[in-house]
Design an enzyme around this catalytic site. Structure first.
Site, PDB file in Angstrom:
ATOM      1  N   GLY A  70      36.137  -2.981   8.554  1.00 15.01           N
ATOM      2  CA  GLY A  70      37.327  -3.447   7.858  1.00 15.01           C
ATOM      3  C   GLY A  70      37.755  -4.833   8.303  1.00 15.01           C
ATOM      4  O   GLY A  70      37.976  -5.726   7.488  1.00 15.01           O
ATOM      5  N   GLU A 116      45.236  -4.953  12.961  1.00 13.63           N
ATOM      6  CA  GLU A 116      44.599  -6.023  13.745  1.00 13.63           C
ATOM      7  C   GLU A 116      45.648  -6.824  14.497  1.00 13.63           C
ATOM      8  O   GLU A 116      45.432  -7.220  15.639  1.00 13.63           O
ATOM      9  CB  GLU A 116      43.762  -6.949  12.847  1.00 13.63           C
ATOM     10  CG  GLU A 116      42.703  -6.258  11.995  1.00 13.63           C
ATOM     11  CD  GLU A 116      41.825  -5.267  12.737  1.00 13.63           C
ATOM     12  OE1 GLU A 116      41.582  -5.456  13.940  1.00 13.63           O
ATOM     13  OE2 GLU A 116      41.389  -4.278  12.108  1.00 13.63           O
TER      14      GLU A 116
HETATM   15  N1  B3K Z   1      37.850  -3.304  16.629  1.00 10.39           N
HETATM   16  C1  B3K Z   1      37.267  -3.454  15.328  1.00 10.39           C
HETATM   17  C2  B3K Z   1      36.117  -2.561  15.086  1.00 10.39           C
HETATM   18  C3  B3K Z   1      34.846  -3.033  15.674  1.00 10.39           C
HETATM   19  C4  B3K Z   1      33.720  -2.159  15.226  1.00 10.39           C
HETATM   20  C5  B3K Z   1      32.434  -2.519  15.887  1.00 10.39           C
HETATM   21  N2  B3K Z   1      31.336  -1.779  15.343  1.00 10.39           N
HETATM   22  C6  B3K Z   1      38.269  -3.277  14.256  1.00 10.39           C
HETATM   23  C7  B3K Z   1      39.442  -2.458  14.574  1.00 10.39           C
HETATM   24  O1  B3K Z   1      39.367  -1.293  14.916  1.00 10.39           O
HETATM   25  O2  B3K Z   1      40.512  -2.980  14.528  1.00 10.39           O
HETATM   26 ZN    ZN Z   2      41.289  -1.222  15.793  1.00 10.51          ZN
END
Ligand code: B3K
Ligand code: ZN
Length: 869
Positions: free
Chosen positions: A262, A299
């Protein structure tokens, strides 16, 4: 690539760390040169060997303290430096690597998206850029210099603040960025390209001005406003509810078309799948608008829960993800409808997460054993992880929970922390003993609460007997009792809520289930009550209580808790489904209870009392939602019975839904709660009317008059699932209108993949050559192949095995080009244990074929091995 497992118990502190790193990128699609200069400090005085992670690039040179260095060994995944005899406490390493971003279809590390460059480093993508101590407990200060052609790549972005820029004589230019906050390599980001830019600003509560910059593909500026509004709303909310303020002077978001997930929370420079940024009424549905807002929020919230406080090792992933999902769910609940939010979250848990726990990939929210980390960005780590935080919140209450958050952040700011650090802060700040509660972190599986009750008429006492049991899972045979908060309400036969009293006075409505068997007594109850169990879905468990239809109807009408009312409707529908499946298997006539039909009629009649909930209660669960209640799933039986239920309800509600359909009039498209609710109810009515004699004309007109994507798509979905005569015209019209726009075409691909037609697989296969389809774009793959495999169970599980064979062919190809997406798409195939022997054999055959692939990725290997075990 070795497929060796890593275990949580084997965690060791690093021997060396990187304190500062200077990265110099000279960008070119085929010949990118990266020079990394890191300042390294030895943490373990005994250490003599430094092992750096790295692969998938050409290694050009290495210098130590400015001198060429040769005492190293190299293997497929690392570079090992022999430092014995040098006794270096601090030193500089300079490493030069050469990359081909244009050929990187894995979309990890540095790659090309459209005409630009971008990076994805979580979990272990940084090591595809250069050799590095690529682990989250190595935190360094980053300075990044990017050089590229100025005409093609006018924007050169990285984390932190822009500190210098310059032009070169050969038409290239450069920009230098510095991030003042030490961070692990997974939060590094670089973006280069030509974009349209939307700028805004936010004044934090302490009065600092933050520049907000949103970068989208040229021509997409008219789809960027909502994302910017969402960002500002999120920043404000985090200040108000969590007292957390943004810390840099700039916050950038870039939308790219090629992205595995995402979005990504890189410090100060989020990279987003354009699906979660772009929205305007013509291209995005109400649901898309909601998702954009939620992902932007998620995010952003990571800036504190993830970036300022990060994870010590990847086994702790839920520390940042579970907590951040909890935060984004709370944001959506505070700013929208708490009940709708809760119900939608519960749907995901019950279908996807419970299924994961019941399958070969079962794991605790804090996994013990991992082969490929990317396989653990799961609904368990994320959504169940969030449920665990939510239970803590329920046990502690908002005030003590926030005190716990404050302590957690104060103790761990700037550090790499563990789940234990979090629970311990919560425990110390609140004074609540969480010894037993901690087990949620190490035990996988879905606990089942079996509840029975008795009413002591003479003494006016009502008793609830509660037992808990977690069945063995694929990864863990022995289970122990957990601390489960069970929130309840009691209703008298007239539907009046009863106070909960013990012998001595009022008691909490959250029961602490801690033992295998417990009994709770409620006094001063003057008639046998109906219990509302698991209000708000207070724990991620299954509930086994023998509700009668009468009790469910009472709850449906009178329960104060919205979730309980919705759930009562779901249970009634599930009962109908189960009974009819039985009838169908016995060759008997199917039928729907008049009681259910009348109830649905009266819910719809009174829709004005709560439009949102009415729409949710009347929405027929999807086939996949129904499927989850069965140990052995009969996809074609469920398909047929669901169709029968839909038709029966539609006929019974016909006159009323037609009236309401016409009464709801929303001439203007507005993203406002009341309008969204009305639109959704109107479209629920349409979905039922579609299977009546009014269907074709109504759906056709609905499509033609639609002034927004929500209505357009509702018409297309209704036409498609009811296979109406107007269907193909409408689909063609949509295709012509949107062929140029992949993101919008995804809706069309998904509709094609879920057609109820016999020959749907042939159509899907043909669409892989459609001009708007692109095998290297994960969004397209998810829309076409993912929708077919996950949302069209009747066709995917066709008894001739054709659905499985199709998926296997796709996976063989994807294993090479994008193992991460392959590993997502294989999910429905590894759940073979849930199907009959014939299907199991066919699924197994498919998995065995995949297991034989010569260069099988770790990602697929891990899942196939477990599934065949
Ligand atoms: N931290 C990222 C996801 C990363 C996935 C790596 N395969 C997005 C989120 O959870 O905000
Ligand atoms: Zn996350």
């Amino acid at each position: 690539m070795s497929a060796k497992a890593k275990y949580r118990k084997d965690y060791k502190k690093p021997d060396y760390t990187v304190t500062d790193i200077f990265l110099d990128f000279q960008l070119d699609p085929q010949h990118t040169r990266v020079i990394s200069k890191s300042q390294i400090a030895r943490l373990n005085p005994e250490a003599q060997q430094l092992r750096l992670d790295g692969h998938s690039f050409q290694f050009a040179s290495i210098k130590l303290n400015g001198q060429p260095f040769t005492a190293y060994q190299q293997d497929a995944e690392s570079l090992q430096l022999n430092l014995s005899g040098l006794n270096l406490e601090h030193f500089e390493l300079e490493i030069e690597t050469l990359l081909k971003p244009a050929e990187n279809t894995s979309l990890q590390g540095l790659y090309q998206s459209g005409d630009g460059f971008c990076t994805q480093c979580e979990a272990e993508g940084f090591r595809q850029i250069t050799y590095m101590l690529d682990r989250p407990d190595v935190l360094a200060r980053y300075t990044t210099r990017i050089t590229a052609d100025k005409t093609q790549y006018p924007f050169l972005l990285s984390n932190g603040n822009r500190i210098a820029t310059g032009d070169m004589l050969d038409g290239r230019h450069w920009v230098e960025w510095q991030d003042p906050f030490p961070k692990p390599s997974y939060l590094f980001a670089l973006v280069a390209g030509d974009f349209d830019l939307l700028q805004d600003r936010f004044i934090t509560k302490s009065g600092r001005e933050v520049a907000l910059e949103l970068y989208v593909d040229k021509g997409n500026l008219n789809r960027a406003d909502w994302a910017m509004q969402s960002l500002k709303k999120s920043m404000k909310w985090d200040e108000e509810r969590f007292d957390l303020e943004y810390d840099l002077d700039i916050y950038m978001i870039v939308a790219v078309d090629f992205f595995n997930m995402g979005a990504m929370e890189n410090k100060g420079l989020n990279v987003f799948n354009s699906k979660f940024v772009l929205a305007n009424p013509a291209t995005a549905t109400d649901e898309d608008y909601h998702n954009v807002e939620a992902v932007i929020a998620h995010e952003y919230f990571h800036n504190w829960t993830g970036n300022r406080v990060t994870c010590r090792d990847w086994f702790q992933l839920s520390l940042k993800e579970g907590l951040t999902v909890f935060r984004d769910q709370e944001f959506s609940s505070d700013t929208g409808s708490r009940a709708v939010q809760r119900i939608n979250n519960v749907k995901i848990l019950r279908t996807v997460q419970f299924a994961e726990d019941a399958g070969p990939m079962a794991h605790p929210i804090r996994p013990e054993k991992v082969i490929e980390m990317n396989n653990f960005y799961t609904v368990t780590v994320y959504e169940k992880g969030s449920e665990v935080i939510r239970m803590l919140h329920t046990l502690l209450g908002e005030e003590r929970f926030q005190q716990g958050m404050k302590l957690y952040i104060a103790e761990n700011d700037g550090k790499a922390a563990t789940c234990e650090n979090f629970v311990s802060a919560m425990e110390r700040a609140s004074g609540v003993d969480l010894t037993l509660f901690r087990r949620w972190y190490s035990q996988s599986g879905t606990p089942e609460l079996t509840i029975s009750d008795e009413y002591d008429e003479r003494n006016h006492i009502y008793r609830l007997h509660v037992s808990q049991l977690t069945a063995p899972t694929h990864d863990q045979l022995d289970k122990i009792n957990l601390h489960i908060p069970l929130k309840i309400e009691l209703y008298d036969p007239q539907g009046k809520q009863q106070e909960l009293q013990s012998e001595t006075g009022l008691v909490s409505n959250v029961l602490d289930i801690m033992q295998n068997h417990q009994t709770f007594e409620f006094h001063h109850i003057y008639a046998r009550p109906t219990p509302a169990l698991l209000c708000d879905f207070s724990a991620p468990v299954k509930l086994d209580y023998a509700y009668t239809d009468q009790q469910l109807l009472l709850l449906l009408r009178h329960a104060k808790n919205d979730f309980i009312r919705w759930d009562a409707a779901q249970m009634l529908l599930s009962n109908e489904l189960r009974q009819n499946l039985q009838r169908q298997q016995n060759g008997e006539q199917m039928q729907v209870s008049p009681l259910l039909l009348d109830t649905f009629h009266s819910i719809l009649e009174q829709y004005q009392q709560d439009v949102e909930l009415t729409a949710l209660m009347l929405t027929l669960p999807k086939e996949t939602e129904f499927a989850e209640q069965f140990k052995v799933i009969d996809p074609s039986g469920i398909h047929q019975v669901r169709k029968f239920l839909q038709k029966s309800i539609a006929e019974h509600l016909k006159a009323l839904s037609l009236k309401i359909y016409h009464r709801i009039d929303l001439p203007e498209y507005r993203i406002e709660r009341q309008d969204i609710a009305l639109r959704s109810l109107r479209n629920v009515c349409l979905s039922y009317l579609a299977v009546t004699e009014f269907g074709n004309a109504l759906v056709n007109t609905h499509y033609l008059h639609a002034n927004n994507m929500t209505d357009t798509l509702a018409a297309l979905a209704a036409a498609s699932s009811a296979a109406l005569p107007c269907r193909d015209n409408l689909l063609t019209d949509f295709e012509h209108k949107w062929a140029h726009d992949g993101l919008v075409m995804d809706k069309w691909f998904a509709l094609q993949a879920t057609r109820p037609d016999e020959d749907v697989l042939q159509q899907v296969t043909k669409l892989m050559d459609h001009p708007s389809f692109n095998f290297n774009n994960p969004n397209r793959l998810r829309a076409l192949v993912g929708s077919f495999a996950n949302q069209n169970p009747n066709a995917f599980h066709a008894i001739d095995g054709s659905g499985y064979r199709f998926l296997v062919e796709v996976l063989i190809k994807l294993n090479r080009s994008n193992p991460q997406i392959a590993s997502r798409l294989i999910e429905p195939l590894i759940r073979l244990g849930r199907y009959d022997a014939q299907r199991q054999t066919l699924m197994k055959r498919g998995l065995e074929r995949l297991a034989k692939i010569e260069d099988l990725s770790k990602d697929l290997f891990e899942k196939i091995e477990k599934a065949l075990d």
